[in-house]
Design a protein around this motif. Structure first.
Motif, short mmCIF file in Angstrom:
data_model
loop_
_atom_site.label_atom_id
_atom_site.label_comp_id
_atom_site.label_asym_id
_atom_site.label_seq_id
_atom_site.Cartn_x
_atom_site.Cartn_y
_atom_site.Cartn_z
N TYR A 1 0.84 -1.20 0.00
CA TYR A 1 0.00 0.00 0.00
C TYR A 1 0.88 1.25 0.00
CZ TYR A 1 1.22 0.71 4.87
OH TYR A 1 1.92 0.93 6.03
N ILE A 2 0.28 2.34 -0.44
CA ILE A 2 0.93 3.65 -0.40
C ILE A 2 -0.12 4.66 0.02
CG2 ILE A 2 0.53 4.05 -2.86
CD1 ILE A 2 3.58 5.29 -0.85
N GLY A 3 0.25 5.55 0.93
CA GLY A 3 -0.68 6.56 1.41
C GLY A 3 -0.01 7.92 1.46
N ASN A 4 -0.74 8.91 1.99
CA ASN A 4 -0.20 10.25 2.12
C ASN A 4 -0.99 11.00 3.18
OD1 ASN A 4 1.31 12.54 1.68
ND2 ASN A 4 0.22 13.17 -0.16
N PRO A 5 -0.62 10.85 4.46
CA PRO A 5 -1.37 11.54 5.51
C PRO A 5 -1.30 13.05 5.35
CG PRO A 5 0.68 10.60 6.37
CD PRO A 5 0.51 10.07 4.99
N LYS A 6 -2.47 13.69 5.50
CA LYS A 6 -2.56 15.13 5.36
C LYS A 6 -3.37 15.71 6.51
CE LYS A 6 -2.32 15.32 0.28
NZ LYS A 6 -2.99 15.80 -0.96
N GLY A 7 -3.09 16.98 6.83
CA GLY A 7 -3.82 17.69 7.85
C GLY A 7 -4.29 19.04 7.33
N LEU A 8 -5.38 19.54 7.94
CA LEU A 8 -5.96 20.81 7.51
C LEU A 8 -5.26 21.97 8.21
CD1 LEU A 8 -8.21 22.03 5.75
CD2 LEU A 8 -9.71 21.90 7.76
N TYR A 9 -4.67 22.85 7.41
CA TYR A 9 -3.93 23.99 7.94
C TYR A 9 -4.27 25.23 7.13
CZ TYR A 9 0.04 26.98 9.15
OH TYR A 9 0.83 28.03 9.57
N ASN A 10 -4.85 26.23 7.81
CA ASN A 10 -5.26 27.48 7.14
C ASN A 10 -6.18 27.21 5.95
OD1 ASN A 10 -3.89 29.10 8.96
ND2 ASN A 10 -2.08 29.33 7.66
N GLY A 11 -7.08 26.24 6.13
CA GLY A 11 -8.07 25.95 5.09
C GLY A 11 -7.57 25.08 3.96
N THR A 12 -6.32 24.60 4.04
CA THR A 12 -5.75 23.77 2.98
C THR A 12 -5.15 22.51 3.59
OG1 THR A 12 -5.20 25.73 1.68
CG2 THR A 12 -4.07 23.68 1.09
N TYR A 13 -5.34 21.37 2.92
CA TYR A 13 -4.73 20.13 3.39
C TYR A 13 -3.27 20.08 2.94
CZ TYR A 13 -9.01 18.07 5.16
OH TYR A 13 -10.14 17.81 5.91
N VAL A 14 -2.39 19.87 3.92
CA VAL A 14 -0.97 19.80 3.64
C VAL A 14 -0.45 18.41 3.99
CG1 VAL A 14 -0.63 22.26 4.04
CG2 VAL A 14 -0.34 20.67 5.93
N ALA A 15 0.55 17.94 3.23
CA ALA A 15 1.16 16.64 3.50
C ALA A 15 1.92 16.70 4.83
CB ALA A 15 2.07 16.24 2.36
#
Length: 289
Positions: free
Chosen positions: A154-168
């Motif tokens: 599998y391959i993934g890419n965890p992201k979080g919401l920062y200033n209204g934008t999802y960042v890696a």
């Protein structure tokens, strides 16, 4: 290490069962067949950003869809092999999952972490039918429960919401660790398959994926000093997502304090409906001389 041994032993036993089944059954090529399928699933995960940092704990509100395609070959009356490609999303949110009144979970509520991770998976599994089909595909049983197990990448890419934008999150090194976004997983589970007509089966299946990665959610061990985090976004996620009244990031937990529970790797699980179309095998006509 104990978990790895357990799953390795289970895989060895499964392969032994396949070998004994294949040698015990005389299943002509005329009775073997292929099928293609599509799967629509509900996808969840077990990890640090859940109500409890344990395998049975999940939040149904974090459920997201997963879509997959499969190719299956029937070898014997009970044994099939299936290759599948799937794509889905897992999510977690401390503000919705953690209980601030739970002494064991208060640190997760204050951590205020949220993430999403889009995961692509390629899996190969062996399927063992609990009810055998010793005839052709046309006369297969109407209802068949089964179990399966195998290996997946599998391959993934965890992201979080920062200033209204999802960042890696992986490049931010929020815990000072350069972890892998993908790896090997052990898929296993079970289901039941129903014969709709000569060519179609519909099934319900639940599958667990044991990974050897504790960073599907970007959370695993302890907080590090904010001075070691190289960007504002890294300090936001790595410092507890807390802002002071002056708008500066505060280090909610001191370096070395608990951020995650590192003794448990993350899992993901899919529960879905499958539709399989059987590719009728070609029967060669006998040649006369």
């Amino acid at each position: 290490m104990k978990q790895i041994f357990t799953y390795t032993l289970a895989l060895v036993l499964a392969l032994s069962l396949v070998a004994s089944e294949a040698s015990a059954q005389q299943f002509s090529k005329r009775k073997q067949y292929n099928s293609v399928g599509v799967t629509l699933s509900a996808m969840n995960y077990f990890g640090d950003v859940t109500p409890k940092p344990s395998i049975p704990s999940l939040r149904f509100g974090a459920t997201r869809p997963s879509l997959g395609v499969t190719f299956t070959h029937r070898f014997t009356p009970r044994i099939s092999a299936r290759a599948g490609l799937s794509y889905g999303r897992i999510t977690g949110d401390d503000s919705k999952a953690a209980d601030p009144n739970d002494p064991d979970g208060k640190y997760r509520y204050n951590r205020n972490m949220s993430f999403r991770n889009d995961i692509a998976e390629l899996a190969v599994v062996g399927i063992f039918d609990l009810i055998p089909n010793r005839n052709t595909y046309v006369k297969r049983p109407d209802l068949v429960p089964y179990v399966f197990g195998g290996v997946a990448g599998y391959i993934g890419n965890p992201k979080g919401l920062y200033n209204g934008t999802y960042v890696a999150l992986q490049p931010l090194k929020t815990e000072g660790v350069a972890y892998d976004k993908g790896g090997i997983a052990i898929p296993f589970g079970g289901g039941v398959r129903y014969k709709v007509n000569k060519s179609f089966d519909v099934g319900l299946e639940i599958g667990f994926r044991k990974t050897f990665n504790d960073y599907l959610d970007d959370v695993s061990t302890v907080y590090v000093a904010q001075s070691s985090l190289g960007s504002e976004a890294a300090r936001y996620f790595g410092g507890g997502n807390v802002l002071s009244s002056t708008g500066e990031f505060t280090n909610f937990n001191a370096p070395g304090s608990q951020r995650g529970k590192s003794d448990e790797d993350d899992w993901y699980v899919t529960t879905g409906i499958t539709v399989n179309y059987i590719l009728a095998p070609r029967v060669k006509s006998p040649k006369f001389r």
